[in-house]
Write a protein that holds these residues in place. Sequence first.
Motif, PDB file in Angstrom:
ATOM      1  N   GLU A 102     -57.133  17.512  76.599  1.00  0.00           N
ATOM      2  CA  GLU A 102     -56.372  17.930  75.476  1.00  0.00           C
ATOM      3  C   GLU A 102     -55.373  17.083  75.193  1.00  0.00           C
ATOM      4  OE1 GLU A 102     -55.878  21.973  75.298  1.00  0.00           O
ATOM      5  OE2 GLU A 102     -58.674  22.714  75.344  1.00  0.00           O
ATOM      6  N   ASN A 103     -54.576  16.323  74.372  1.00  0.00           N
ATOM      7  CA  ASN A 103     -53.376  15.774  74.105  1.00  0.00           C
ATOM      8  C   ASN A 103     -52.403  16.162  73.868  1.00  0.00           C
ATOM      9  OD1 ASN A 103     -51.507  13.295  74.130  1.00  0.00           O
ATOM     10  ND2 ASN A 103     -52.593  12.677  72.227  1.00  0.00           N
ATOM     11  N   LEU A 104     -51.691  17.483  75.785  1.00  0.00           N
ATOM     12  CA  LEU A 104     -51.096  18.095  74.909  1.00  0.00           C
ATOM     13  C   LEU A 104     -49.223  17.424  74.547  1.00  0.00           C
ATOM     14  CD1 LEU A 104     -51.593  19.828  78.063  1.00  0.00           C
ATOM     15  CD2 LEU A 104     -52.056  20.543  75.343  1.00  0.00           C
ATOM     16  N   GLY A 105     -48.443  17.924  73.369  1.00  0.00           N
ATOM     17  CA  GLY A 105     -47.410  17.943  73.269  1.00  0.00           C
ATOM     18  C   GLY A 105     -46.611  19.310  74.390  1.00  0.00           C
ATOM     19  N   HIS A 106     -45.265  19.127  73.923  1.00  0.00           N
ATOM     20  CA  HIS A 106     -44.280  19.679  74.258  1.00  0.00           C
ATOM     21  C   HIS A 106     -44.840  21.182  74.217  1.00  0.00           C
ATOM     22  CE1 HIS A 106     -40.990  22.201  75.485  1.00  0.00           C
ATOM     23  NE2 HIS A 106     -40.252  20.942  76.075  1.00  0.00           N
ATOM     24  N   LEU A 107     -44.698  22.354  74.536  1.00  0.00           N
ATOM     25  CA  LEU A 107     -45.447  23.353  75.609  1.00  0.00           C
ATOM     26  C   LEU A 107     -44.413  24.652  75.439  1.00  0.00           C
ATOM     27  CD1 LEU A 107     -48.234  22.527  77.138  1.00  0.00           C
ATOM     28  CD2 LEU A 107     -48.665  23.297  75.035  1.00  0.00           C
ATOM     29  N   ASP A 109     -41.608  27.013  76.463  1.00  0.00           N
ATOM     30  CA  ASP A 109     -41.836  27.865  77.851  1.00  0.00           C
ATOM     31  C   ASP A 109     -42.868  27.851  79.224  1.00  0.00           C
ATOM     32  OD1 ASP A 109     -38.806  28.651  77.479  1.00  0.00           O
ATOM     33  OD2 ASP A 109     -39.867  31.046  76.728  1.00  0.00           O
ATOM     34  N   ALA A 110     -44.017  27.117  78.179  1.00  0.00           N
ATOM     35  CA  ALA A 110     -44.993  27.075  79.021  1.00  0.00           C
ATOM     36  C   ALA A 110     -45.737  25.563  79.739  1.00  0.00           C
ATOM     37  CB  ALA A 110     -46.233  27.690  77.982  1.00  0.00           C
ATOM     38  N   ASN A 111     -43.854  24.442  79.221  1.00  0.00           N
ATOM     39  CA  ASN A 111     -44.073  23.603  79.338  1.00  0.00           C
ATOM     40  C   ASN A 111     -44.042  23.661  81.519  1.00  0.00           C
ATOM     41  OD1 ASN A 111     -44.632  21.075  78.426  1.00  0.00           O
ATOM     42  ND2 ASN A 111     -42.861  20.542  78.656  1.00  0.00           N
ATOM     43  N   ASP A 112     -44.932  22.290  81.592  1.00  0.00           N
ATOM     44  CA  ASP A 112     -44.122  21.891  83.332  1.00  0.00           C
ATOM     45  C   ASP A 112     -43.428  21.019  83.249  1.00  0.00           C
ATOM     46  OD1 ASP A 112     -44.055  21.799  86.326  1.00  0.00           O
ATOM     47  OD2 ASP A 112     -46.188  20.625  85.970  1.00  0.00           O
ATOM     48  N   HIS A 113     -42.223  21.662  83.715  1.00  0.00           N
ATOM     49  CA  HIS A 113     -40.793  20.489  82.766  1.00  0.00           C
ATOM     50  C   HIS A 113     -41.083  20.328  82.259  1.00  0.00           C
ATOM     51  CE1 HIS A 113     -39.584  21.936  86.868  1.00  0.00           C
ATOM     52  NE2 HIS A 113     -41.041  21.076  87.746  1.00  0.00           N
ATOM     53  N   ASP A 114     -41.197  18.685  81.657  1.00  0.00           N
ATOM     54  CA  ASP A 114     -41.366  17.822  80.226  1.00  0.00           C
ATOM     55  C   ASP A 114     -42.452  16.978  80.224  1.00  0.00           C
ATOM     56  OD1 ASP A 114     -40.325  16.456  82.702  1.00  0.00           O
ATOM     57  OD2 ASP A 114     -39.508  14.618  80.990  1.00  0.00           O
ATOM     58  N   SER A 115     -43.663  17.588  81.422  1.00  0.00           N
ATOM     59  CA  SER A 115     -44.801  17.139  81.326  1.00  0.00           C
ATOM     60  C   SER A 115     -45.582  17.032  79.474  1.00  0.00           C
ATOM     61  CB  SER A 115     -45.856  18.047  82.129  1.00  0.00           C
ATOM     62  OG  SER A 115     -45.165  17.534  83.314  1.00  0.00           O
ATOM     63  N   LEU A 116     -46.203  15.538  79.853  1.00  0.00           N
ATOM     64  CA  LEU A 116     -46.743  15.345  78.335  1.00  0.00           C
ATOM     65  C   LEU A 116     -47.816  14.772  78.466  1.00  0.00           C
ATOM     66  CD1 LEU A 116     -43.674  14.560  76.642  1.00  0.00           C
ATOM     67  CD2 LEU A 116     -44.682  16.817  76.157  1.00  0.00           C
ATOM     68  N   GLY A 117     -49.156  15.242  77.211  1.00  0.00           N
ATOM     69  CA  GLY A 117     -50.349  14.039  76.782  1.00  0.00           C
ATOM     70  C   GLY A 117     -51.538  14.616  77.852  1.00  0.00           C
ATOM     71  N   LEU A 118     -52.687  13.666  78.172  1.00  0.00           N
ATOM     72  CA  LEU A 118     -53.794  13.912  78.426  1.00  0.00           C
ATOM     73  C   LEU A 118     -52.951  13.683  79.994  1.00  0.00           C
ATOM     74  CD1 LEU A 118     -55.479  11.382  76.908  1.00  0.00           C
ATOM     75  CD2 LEU A 118     -55.728  13.273  76.564  1.00  0.00           C
ATOM     76  N   PHE A 119     -52.051  13.403  80.920  1.00  0.00           N
ATOM     77  CA  PHE A 119     -51.985  13.503  82.200  1.00  0.00           C
ATOM     78  C   PHE A 119     -51.604  14.337  82.799  1.00  0.00           C
ATOM     79  CE2 PHE A 119     -54.549   9.735  81.286  1.00  0.00           C
ATOM     80  CZ  PHE A 119     -56.006   9.484  82.542  1.00  0.00           C
ATOM     81  N   GLN A 120     -50.253  15.301  81.888  1.00  0.00           N
ATOM     82  CA  GLN A 120     -48.817  15.872  81.602  1.00  0.00           C
ATOM     83  C   GLN A 120     -48.248  14.800  83.388  1.00  0.00           C
ATOM     84  OE1 GLN A 120     -48.473  19.575  81.171  1.00  0.00           O
ATOM     85  NE2 GLN A 120     -48.970  18.059  79.863  1.00  0.00           N
ATOM     86  N   GLN A 121     -48.238  13.918  82.188  1.00  0.00           N
ATOM     87  CA  GLN A 121     -47.561  12.905  82.969  1.00  0.00           C
ATOM     88  C   GLN A 121     -45.459  13.079  82.113  1.00  0.00           C
ATOM     89  OE1 GLN A 121     -49.757   9.598  80.634  1.00  0.00           O
ATOM     90  NE2 GLN A 121     -50.131   9.141  83.095  1.00  0.00           N
ATOM     91  N   ARG A 122     -44.678  13.028  83.197  1.00  0.00           N
ATOM     92  CA  ARG A 122     -43.716  13.090  82.834  1.00  0.00           C
ATOM     93  C   ARG A 122     -42.078  12.237  82.466  1.00  0.00           C
ATOM     94  NH1 ARG A 122     -41.056  16.697  87.350  1.00  0.00           N
ATOM     95  NH2 ARG A 122     -39.370  17.242  85.574  1.00  0.00           N
TER      96      ARG A 122
END
Length: 191
Positions: A102-107, A109-122
């Motif tokens: 899933e192409n995740l945007g900003h989540l 409080d549930a976000n892992d730091h500023d991780s985004l996208g398919l690979f949770q890149q920061r």
Amino acid sequence: MNTMLRKSVLGIAGLAFTGGVFTGPIAAHADAGPVEGKPVAVAVQGDKLIPHGVQGAQSKIDLNDEQLANAKAIIAATKKAGLPERAAVISIATSLQESKLENLGHLGDANDHDSLGLFQQRPSSGWGTPEQITNPEYSTLAFLKGLKQVDGWQDMPLTEAAQTVQVSAYPDAYAQWEQQAADIVAHNWNS
């Protein structure tokens, strides 16, 4: 090859040979049903998708249309980068672990730091801007750029190659997605 893996592979090969000798060719092809016990990594020689066999128990999820489109985008980016199918397997398994494709945007409080996208890149780690990281082609090419910098990635187990790029707090978690990733690549590489 480490000693434990070598002994496991040789032990399985010995059992297969012994079973074939004592039960004959018909019984060797019979469906004996599921086998209980601890999963063992088994090398599949010459297989370009899973050259080292899978490690540990495998997970699988049903994919919706968006997840399948993201998997196809990863495959297309891998081809664009001129890399083989194995790179697509590693990429898809990594994305299955990081975001379930899933192409995740900003989540919030549930976000892992500023991780985004398919690979949770920061973005804060230099992967790109939020807009870039949430672009499946860009994020895949960024992951593949990191993978290409890993000496011998083609010859290491999937979870080691993925972990070297991702630097995850759960380094062995990528292994559980190898079979599903290989199935996705096998089904979609030539389509």
